[in-house]
Structure formats: structure tokens, C-alpha cells
Design an enzyme around this catalytic site. Structure first.
Site, short mmCIF file in Angstrom:
data_model
loop_
_atom_site.label_atom_id
_atom_site.label_comp_id
_atom_site.label_asym_id
_atom_site.label_seq_id
_atom_site.Cartn_x
_atom_site.Cartn_y
_atom_site.Cartn_z
N HIS A 1 0.83 -1.12 0.07
CA HIS A 1 -0.07 -0.07 -0.08
C HIS A 1 0.85 1.18 0.01
CE1 HIS A 1 -3.08 2.90 1.22
NE2 HIS A 1 -3.97 1.95 1.57
N GLU B 1 -0.58 1.33 -5.26
CA GLU B 1 -0.39 0.32 -4.55
C GLU B 1 -0.46 -1.00 -5.65
OE1 GLU B 1 -3.73 0.00 -1.77
OE2 GLU B 1 -3.61 2.45 -2.00
#
Ligand SMILES: O=P(O)(O)OC[C@H]1O[C@H](O)[C@H](O)[C@@H](O)[C@@H]1O
Length: 272
Positions: free
Chosen positions: A139, A241
Site C-alpha cells: 500500500h 499500490e
């Protein structure tokens, strides 16, 4: 606890053992590339807002587990590494993870640093006696000069889920994606290279083995509601991400899955 790696040419990466979360990456002769909120929570069990949280075994609230699973809030164990520019962390199932997700696994995060590059590899191994499936992501919070000036290149023609309005199967029409307001998209079967361009640099984001890419910025309004995001922090971050979401990974007994994200910085708009 934090591990710092430095290369001979001056690049540096810092990794918090909690969550095996990369929290800073300074390539050689370049500024910091990752965003880390100054108001991140330091509570035990909370993930820091920024860097590269590891999302496993569930992305977001797309399933029955707690949001983004548990890997980002678990304490990972640092393994001895045979390479000074590499750090390896591992997480095995334990009482807490089994109470949330009843599977035996071993996860490994390998962070490799070189002058202008950072590579993060996630490996998941099924150590139990039943197969399991999971979704996951690296992320990555990129630090940007100003969100309105960032250009993301490479997504044109890719199908995505717009998580802001909950609509599936949108198609990216723009050759250059710019961010104005809240953006939360899962691009499916995304290209393996995206470019994040800013006035003074271009960052190539490569993924290997992750089928999807998520682009997230909370925008001003949602940003204000995130207690651990510094004031106007949304202006200085963009999440790009590497993820496996649309097709969960199904892992047979004793099998290992691996995927990585590699970030390569260039000072100008020259191609890499
Ligand atoms: O606030 P967090 O739990 O860290 O989640 C932050 C964000 O992660 C991902 O990018 C999701 O697509 C977003 O929907 C979510 O808001």
C-alpha cells in the site's frame, strides 16, 4: 524497532518491524520518496499512516475480516540477511492471526535497496493442511510535491472499480491521470509499469506478480476525517499500490506465492 539500510552511494531505507512497514526511502542524491504522516498513531496495534503498509490477507473491507487484514499491525521478525543492502522480515501465524483467520502460513517481506531503486517482495507460504485464498497489497504512499500537479501515466484502457461510488467495470479513458478530489480505484490487470511524473522527477512503479493496481487519495474532505493524517496531508501523498484483489490468490498446501513492487526514480522526465 526500526531497521535502516544504507548503500555505499548514499541511498537509505527505513523499515519498522511493526508491520514490516517501510517508512522512509531516500534514493542516492534524491529527496525522500515516501509520505509518512506527522500525526501517525504510535499506539501499539495501529499501522502508521504512510510508507508501505503490507496488506494481507484481505484488502480493504472486501471480505469478512478486519479492514486490510492483520499483517500491517503484527510484529514481524527480522531474519539474518546475507546481503547488506537487503532486509528480510517474516511473520508466521500465531494466536492473534488464527483468531481472525484460521490458517497456518508464513509470510516473508524482502526489501532490497540500490542507488535509485527500492524493491519490496512479498511471499506467502501455506504451511497448513488445507488450501486458503487471500487478497493483499503493498500500500505504497508516494510523497508528492502537490497532488494536483501529479501525472500518473500507463492506465489508459484499464478497467477499474471505482470504490468511491461503488461502481464496477469503469474504463480509464485518460492517457494521463490527474487527481482532483477523492480517488479510490482498483485497476484490474493493470500494466506492470506505471509512471508518476512530477515537475522535478519521474518515478517508475513496476509490479511483478501483482495483477492489480490501486490508486488512492482521500481528498480534502475525507482527509480531514482521518485523525492520523496530518492537516492537508492529502496534498502531499498519492498511494499507488501493487495489489492482488480482483482474483484472490488461491494457495494449495505447501505452495508459495511471490510478487513484488519496484520503484525507480529519475530526476527529470527522461525515460528509464
Ligand atoms: O485508512 P486505511 O484503513 O489505512 O485505508 C486507506 C485506504 O486504503 C486503500 O487504498 C483503499 O482502497 C481505500 O478505500 C482506503 O481508504
Amino acid at each position: 524497532m526500526i531497521t535502516t539500510l544504507r548503500t555505499a552511494d548514499g541511498a537509505q531505507v527505513q523499515i519498522a518491524h511493526n508491520g514490516a512497514q517501510v517508512i522512509s526511502w531516500i534514493p542516492a542524491n534524491q529527496p525522500e520518496q515516501l509520505f509518512l504522516s506527522k500525526t501517525s498513531s504510535s499506539d501499539a496495534g495501529a499501522a502508521l499512516r504512510g510508507g508501505v503498509p503490507v496488506i494481507f490477507p484481505q484488502f480493504a473491507s472486501l471480505g469478512l475480516l478486519p479492514k486490510h487484514g492483520f499483517a500491517r499491525t503484527q510484529l514481524w521478525h527480522k531474519r539474518a540477511s546475507d546481503h547488506p543492502d537487503r532486509a528480510v522480515f517474516e511473520l508466521r501465524d500465531n494466536e492473534i492471526t488464527r483468531a481472525i483467520w484460521p490458517h497456518a502460513f508464513w509470510a516473508e517481506l524482502t526489501v532490497t535497496l540500490s542507488g535509485a531503486e527500492l524493491e519490496i517482495e512479498l511471499a506467502i507460504h501455506n504451511t497448513g493442511n488445507t488450501e486458503f485464498s487471500f487478497t493483499c497489497a503493498l500500500h505504497t504512499y508516494l510523497r508528492v510535491e502537490h497532488i494536483e500537479q501529479v501525472r500518473v501515466i500507463g492506465l489508459q484502457g484499464t478497467h477499474y472499480r471505482d470504490s468511491v461510488i461503488g461502481v464496477e467495470n469503469c474504463v480509464e479513458m485518460d492517457e494521463v491521470l490527474t487527481i482532483h478530489g477523492q480517488v479510490d480505484r482498483i485497476y484490474m490487470n493493470a500494466p506492470t509499469r506505471l509512471d508518476v511524473q512530477q515537475a522535478r522527477q519521474r518515478l517508475a512503479v513496476f509490479s511483478n506478480g501483482f495483477a492489480d493496481a490501486v490508486v488512492w487519495n482521500p481528498g480534502a474532505e475525507l482527509g480531514r476525517t482521518l485523525a492520523d493524517l496530518e492537516p492537508n496531508g492529502y496534498e502531499r501523498m498519492l498511494c499507488v499500490e501493487a495489489a492482488a484483489i480482483a482474483e484472490p490468490i488461491c494457495l494449495p498446501i505447501d505452495a508459495t506465492w511471490r510478487a513484488s513492487q519496484r520503484l525507480v526514480v529519475q530526476p527529470s522526465a527522461r525515460s528509464i
